[in-house]
Enzyme design. Structure first.
Site, PDB file in Angstrom:
ATOM      1  N   HIS A 167      -4.667 -16.792  -7.616  1.00 30.17           N
ATOM      2  CA  HIS A 167      -4.410 -16.246  -8.982  1.00 30.17           C
ATOM      3  C   HIS A 167      -5.558 -15.345  -9.358  1.00 30.17           C
ATOM      4  CE1 HIS A 167      -1.521 -19.528 -10.838  1.00 30.17           C
ATOM      5  NE2 HIS A 167      -1.456 -19.419  -9.317  1.00 30.17           N
ATOM      6  N   ASP A 200       1.203 -14.612  -7.945  1.00 33.53           N
ATOM      7  CA  ASP A 200       1.886 -15.634  -8.835  1.00 33.53           C
ATOM      8  C   ASP A 200       2.180 -15.567 -10.126  1.00 33.53           C
ATOM      9  OD1 ASP A 200       0.621 -18.406  -6.697  1.00 33.53           O
ATOM     10  OD2 ASP A 200      -0.210 -16.411  -6.406  1.00 33.53           O
ATOM     11  N   GLU A 209       6.537 -19.658  -7.253  1.00 34.49           N
ATOM     12  CA  GLU A 209       6.014 -21.242  -7.219  1.00 34.49           C
ATOM     13  C   GLU A 209       5.572 -21.654  -8.561  1.00 34.49           C
ATOM     14  OE1 GLU A 209       3.153 -22.978  -5.014  1.00 34.49           O
ATOM     15  OE2 GLU A 209       1.460 -22.218  -5.939  1.00 34.49           O
ATOM     16  N   ASN A 210       4.881 -20.627  -9.566  1.00 31.97           N
ATOM     17  CA  ASN A 210       4.554 -21.034 -10.804  1.00 31.97           C
ATOM     18  C   ASN A 210       5.364 -20.529 -11.788  1.00 31.97           C
ATOM     19  OD1 ASN A 210       1.264 -20.327  -9.213  1.00 31.97           O
ATOM     20  ND2 ASN A 210       2.113 -22.535 -10.058  1.00 31.97           N
ATOM     21  N   HIS A 266       3.826 -25.532  -4.729  1.00 36.18           N
ATOM     22  CA  HIS A 266       4.732 -26.240  -5.540  1.00 36.18           C
ATOM     23  C   HIS A 266       6.278 -26.109  -5.124  1.00 36.18           C
ATOM     24  CE1 HIS A 266       1.147 -27.195  -7.680  1.00 36.18           C
ATOM     25  NE2 HIS A 266       1.001 -25.939  -8.056  1.00 36.18           N
ATOM     26  N   HIS A 313      -2.073 -17.469  -4.449  1.00 37.06           N
ATOM     27  CA  HIS A 313      -2.206 -19.165  -4.598  1.00 37.06           C
ATOM     28  C   HIS A 313      -3.616 -18.982  -5.494  1.00 37.06           C
ATOM     29  CE1 HIS A 313      -2.893 -23.112  -4.286  1.00 37.06           C
ATOM     30  NE2 HIS A 313      -4.066 -23.149  -4.044  1.00 37.06           N
ATOM     31  N   HIS A 325      -0.051 -18.058   1.460  1.00 39.89           N
ATOM     32  CA  HIS A 325      -0.589 -18.783   0.309  1.00 39.89           C
ATOM     33  C   HIS A 325      -1.521 -19.714   0.519  1.00 39.89           C
ATOM     34  CE1 HIS A 325       0.877 -19.837  -3.602  1.00 39.89           C
ATOM     35  NE2 HIS A 325       0.594 -21.169  -3.533  1.00 39.89           N
TER      36      HIS A 325
END
Length: 266
Positions: free
Chosen positions: A181, A8, A39-40, A68, A179, A154
């Site tokens: 992190h 991420d 996604e981030n 996300h 996911h 994820h």
């Protein structure tokens, strides 16, 4: 062959740090494909055309996502835009925009990139990631010419990620968790030849709570009140990635190595 995979990427500081690190890593390790979970990437939630273009200019080949993926207004268009080789979780119900698996050209061969989302402690309504993966692999194996199969899992629960790793051992080249992190130190080659890690870890500011401004996260925990989360913008960015070496003749991994570097963003 080699694959360089980033977990991420959190917001502007993550992208700025990648600009300093990725060119050197590409030159040093010569990967045939560079992939990241995005996604981030746009201010901590979702993605935009501008952020994807920024990463593509650094040599990124393709992108994965997660829960996300559909957050921003233009997300659905991006997921369906052939310019961007991006996949969303394959186990979303039929009708979701985009695709959960796609072939990426690597020389004269193809690399199959797949994304699934866990169901334990995650958003309800998704289908089984185990069943979704079985359907995809059964379909893609029949067409041949695959140099490797890379799966981004994820998911929140480490047990679910581990179970998916065992479910795919010997069938996927790499099963790489995202996911949460936080990087885990359990990367290894499974008995069937699959490279596995529970979580690659984020590329985001260390002085944070998994990439979020620490004051905002603390306020949520201390008061239990709704709090808007924003990505931490300054500090030491931890750039983390997995370098996977694999044999395209067998689709089996021969090595998996964690790459890390800290970059100060003021």
């Amino acid at each position: 062959m080699k694959l360089l995979f980033f977990g991420d990427i959190v917001g502007r500081p993550g992208r700025q740090a990648l600009a300093q690190v990725v060119p050197g890593w590409r030159e040093q390790h010569q990967p045939e494909a560079v992939i990241a979970n995005v996604e981030n990437v746009a201010h901590g939630k979702g993605t935009t055309a501008a952020t994807l273009d920024e990463l593509m200019s650094l040599g990124f080949t393709a992108f994965t996502s997660g829960d996300h993926a559909f957050e921003l207004p233009n997300s659905q268009e991006l997921l369906s835009d052939s310019k961007y080789l991006i996949v969303r979780p394959a186990n979303y119900p039929a009708g979701a925009p985009g695709v959960g698996a796609r072939r990426i050209s690597v020389g004269s061969r193809d690399l199959l990139l797949v994304n699934v989302q866990g169901r334990v402690f995650m958003r309800e309504g998704t289908n089984s990631p185990f069943t979704a993966l079985d359907e995809i692999l059964n379909r893609e194996f029949a067409t041949g010419n695959l140099a490797g199969i890379v799966v981004d899992v994820h998911a929140e629960a480490t047990s679910e990620k581990s179970a998916l790793g065992w479910h795919l051992d010997g069938r996927a080249t790499a099963v790489l968790g995202t996911h949460t992190h936080v990087p885990t130190c359990d990367e290894w080659i499974m008995p069937g030849g699959t490279a596995f890690v529970t979580d690659v870890g984020m590329t985001g500011v260390r002085e944070s709570v998994i990439g979020v401004k620490k004051e905002q996260s603390l306020a949520r925990f201390l008061t239990a009140l709704p709090t808007r989360f924003e990505p931490a913008e300054i500090g030491t960015v931890m750039v983390t990635a997995m370098l996977v070496t694999f044999d395209p003749a067998t689709r089996q991994a021969t090595a998996i190595e964690r790459l890390t570097k800290n970059v100060t963003i003021a």
